[in-house]
Write an enzyme that holds these catalytic residues in place. Structure first.
Site, PDB file in Angstrom:
ATOM      1  N   GLU A  84       0.801  -1.218   0.000  1.00  0.00           N
ATOM      2  CA  GLU A  84       0.000   0.000   0.000  1.00  0.00           C
ATOM      3  C   GLU A  84       0.838   1.275   0.000  1.00  0.00           C
ATOM      4  OE1 GLU A  84      -3.977  -1.645   2.299  1.00  0.00           O
ATOM      5  OE2 GLU A  84      -2.342  -0.833   3.490  1.00  0.00           O
ATOM      6  N   ASP A  94     -11.546  -5.629  -2.713  1.00  0.00           N
ATOM      7  CA  ASP A  94     -12.430  -6.787  -2.675  1.00  0.00           C
ATOM      8  C   ASP A  94     -13.808  -6.331  -2.219  1.00  0.00           C
ATOM      9  OD1 ASP A  94     -12.644  -7.542   0.522  1.00  0.00           O
ATOM     10  OD2 ASP A  94     -10.716  -6.663  -0.006  1.00  0.00           O
ATOM     11  N   GLY A 135     -12.427  -3.219   1.857  1.00  0.00           N
ATOM     12  CA  GLY A 135     -13.470  -4.090   1.343  1.00  0.00           C
ATOM     13  C   GLY A 135     -14.736  -3.294   1.098  1.00  0.00           C
ATOM     14  N   MET A 155      -9.172  -2.289   8.438  1.00  0.00           N
ATOM     15  CA  MET A 155      -8.629  -2.647   9.745  1.00  0.00           C
ATOM     16  C   MET A 155      -7.857  -1.548  10.468  1.00  0.00           C
ATOM     17  SD  MET A 155      -7.451  -6.596   8.878  1.00  0.00           S
ATOM     18  CE  MET A 155      -6.973  -6.940  10.579  1.00  0.00           C
ATOM     19  N   GLU A 156      -7.759  -0.346   9.907  1.00  0.00           N
ATOM     20  CA  GLU A 156      -6.937   0.692  10.552  1.00  0.00           C
ATOM     21  C   GLU A 156      -7.564   2.077  10.642  1.00  0.00           C
ATOM     22  OE1 GLU A 156      -4.670  -2.507   8.823  1.00  0.00           O
ATOM     23  OE2 GLU A 156      -5.522  -0.864   7.629  1.00  0.00           O
TER      24      GLU A 156
END
Length: 232
Positions: free
Chosen positions: A12, A197, A78, A173-174
């Protein structure tokens, strides 16, 4: 202006890192910070590591050590909104935890004691990001981004998020941990991520296949956004 940029994974940050001139690397607390100029603008790019604790630690170190004026959180996410496809962009207007539950004490689901239910992104940064999206002619959705220490790869986890946050456009997640730190430091932030995704039972396969696509799109967005913030 100095702009802080945060990504979790090597994939990333690598494209952005390669574009930084006069680059120096700082290693702190297991995180790497790359400082220098991106097209003439002072930047500090953090590779934080995956998950909320790593993101919060890295964001704190970045803010304390480099003193950026604003924070952009980049990378992959996502997709939850039905219109999103791989490579599309999501821009936060708010970030919330999807895995925090102290509702027994009267808090909203996702809210931690002493904190707002959600962390609002900066209006000027949102407007700048949306301007870049129009210039680049990208498909994008603005809205709520939710974060937790889980990769959503199945109907049970997805159903829980959709139930608790029906308006959420993306999950990762962050971002909320970074937003939380920015809130505590009174530093403006925005989340600008690309979809790798669609959060479903096959999302782990999509993520592995399309992470590079998401990284390319998010890098394009961040590079354009940095230019706009620096020069208008």
């Amino acid at each position: 202006m100095k702009i802080g940029i945060i990504g979790a994974m090597e994939e990333e940050v690598t494209l952005l890192r390669d574009k930084i001139d006069n680059r120096q690397t700082i290693t702190l607390g297991g995180c790497e910070i790359y400082t220098g100029q991106l097209n003439g603008t002072e930047v500090a790019l953090l590779k934080s590591g995956i998950g909320k604790v790593a993101a919060a630690l890295g964001a704190t170190l970045l803010l304390e050590h480099c003193k950026p004026d604003v924070i952009i959180n980049t990378g992959s996410a996502g997709g939850l909104a039905s219109t999103l496809k791989v490579g599309d962009i999501v821009v936060s207007d708010e970030a919330r935890y999807h895995d925090a539950d102290v509702t027994a004490f009267g808090y909203e689901y996702g809210q931690l004691p002493g904190c707002p239910a959600g962390f609002k992104a900066d209006d000027k940064l949102i407007a700048a990001a949306e301007s870049c999206i129009r210039e680049l002619n990208l498909n994008a959705v603005r809205g709520l981004i939710v974060s937790g220490d889980a990769f959503i790869n199945g109907s049970v986890g997805l159903a829980k998020i959709r139930h608790n946050f029906p308006d959420a456009v993306a999950v990762e997640m962050e971002a909320t941990a970074i937003a939380h730190v920015c809130y505590n430091f009174s530093v403006p932030f925005v989340v600008v991520r690309a979809i790798s995704d669609v959060a479903d039972q096959q999302s782990h396969l999509s993520f592995d296949e399309f992470l590079a696509v998401a990284a390319k799109q998010s890098t394009l967005m961040v590079e354009t956004l940095v230019q706009k913030l620096a020069h208008g």
